[in-house]
Design a protein around this motif. Structure first.
Motif, PDB file in Angstrom:
ATOM      1  N   ASN A   1      55.815 -89.141  92.090  1.00 43.18           N
ATOM      2  CA  ASN A   1      55.593 -88.568  90.767  1.00 43.18           C
ATOM      3  C   ASN A   1      54.100 -88.405  90.536  1.00 43.18           C
ATOM      4  O   ASN A   1      53.284 -89.080  91.141  1.00 43.18           O
ATOM      5  CB  ASN A   1      56.238 -89.420  89.672  1.00 43.18           C
ATOM      6  N   CYS A   2      53.772 -87.500  89.691  1.00 41.47           N
ATOM      7  CA  CYS A   2      52.380 -87.192  89.399  1.00 41.47           C
ATOM      8  C   CYS A   2      51.858 -88.146  88.323  1.00 41.47           C
ATOM      9  O   CYS A   2      52.486 -88.284  87.271  1.00 41.47           O
ATOM     10  CB  CYS A   2      52.268 -85.749  88.912  1.00 41.47           C
TER      11      CYS A   2
ATOM     12  N   HIS B   1      51.504 -86.169  84.981  1.00 46.19           N
ATOM     13  CA  HIS B   1      52.661 -85.295  84.772  1.00 46.19           C
ATOM     14  C   HIS B   1      52.568 -84.469  83.480  1.00 46.19           C
ATOM     15  O   HIS B   1      52.805 -83.263  83.505  1.00 46.19           O
ATOM     16  CB  HIS B   1      53.953 -86.113  84.779  1.00 46.19           C
TER      17      HIS B   1
ATOM     18  N   CYS C   1      46.593 -80.107  89.697  1.00 49.64           N
ATOM     19  CA  CYS C   1      46.962 -80.263  91.111  1.00 49.64           C
ATOM     20  C   CYS C   1      45.777 -80.067  92.044  1.00 49.64           C
ATOM     21  O   CYS C   1      45.784 -80.590  93.162  1.00 49.64           O
ATOM     22  CB  CYS C   1      48.112 -79.322  91.477  1.00 49.64           C
TER      23      CYS C   1
ATOM     24  N   ASN D   1      43.637 -83.669  91.270  1.00 51.38           N
ATOM     25  CA  ASN D   1      44.277 -84.923  91.641  1.00 51.38           C
ATOM     26  C   ASN D   1      43.876 -85.411  93.040  1.00 51.38           C
ATOM     27  O   ASN D   1      43.479 -86.562  93.194  1.00 51.38           O
ATOM     28  CB  ASN D   1      45.794 -84.782  91.503  1.00 51.38           C
TER      29      ASN D   1
ATOM     30  N   ARG E   1      57.923 -83.596  93.863  1.00 47.87           N
ATOM     31  CA  ARG E   1      57.020 -84.724  94.095  1.00 47.87           C
ATOM     32  C   ARG E   1      55.596 -84.320  93.729  1.00 47.87           C
ATOM     33  O   ARG E   1      55.304 -83.168  93.486  1.00 47.87           O
ATOM     34  CB  ARG E   1      57.081 -85.204  95.543  1.00 47.87           C
ATOM     35  N   CYS E   2      54.724 -85.297  93.751  1.00 41.82           N
ATOM     36  CA  CYS E   2      53.309 -85.062  93.483  1.00 41.82           C
ATOM     37  C   CYS E   2      52.705 -84.215  94.600  1.00 41.82           C
ATOM     38  O   CYS E   2      53.210 -84.185  95.729  1.00 41.82           O
ATOM     39  CB  CYS E   2      52.600 -86.417  93.381  1.00 41.82           C
ATOM     40  N   CYS E   3      51.590 -83.589  94.320  1.00 40.80           N
ATOM     41  CA  CYS E   3      50.927 -82.710  95.295  1.00 40.80           C
ATOM     42  C   CYS E   3      50.033 -83.451  96.271  1.00 40.80           C
ATOM     43  O   CYS E   3      49.393 -82.848  97.116  1.00 40.80           O
ATOM     44  CB  CYS E   3      50.107 -81.660  94.549  1.00 40.80           C
TER      45      CYS E   3
END
Length: 62
Positions: free
Chosen positions: A5-6, A9, A20, A23, A49-51
């Motif tokens: 997860n980011c 978010h 993105c 991060n 999902r997160c980048c």
């Protein structure tokens, strides 16, 4: 390791491109700040999902 997860978010929902891109740089700075030379921080976006992808230096993960 893939982040599932980011951490940003709520901001990423409305400012995806900016968040993105920032991060991985933020996490790279944290790694450098604590002297982590064992991991690579990579921009690796995908749905669900997160980048960010964190991998052992020199190791290719998919």
């Amino acid at each position: 390791m893939m982040l599932t997860n980011c951490p940003f978010h709520q901001l990423a929902a409305s400012h995806t491109e900016v968040i993105c891109q920032a991060n991985p740089g933020l996490l790279q700075g944290v790694a450098e700040g604590v002297g982590d030379v064992d991991h690579d921080i990579r921009f690796s976006p995908a749905d669900g999902r997160c980048c960010v992808h964190i991998a052992a230096r020199g190791r290719v993960e998919r």
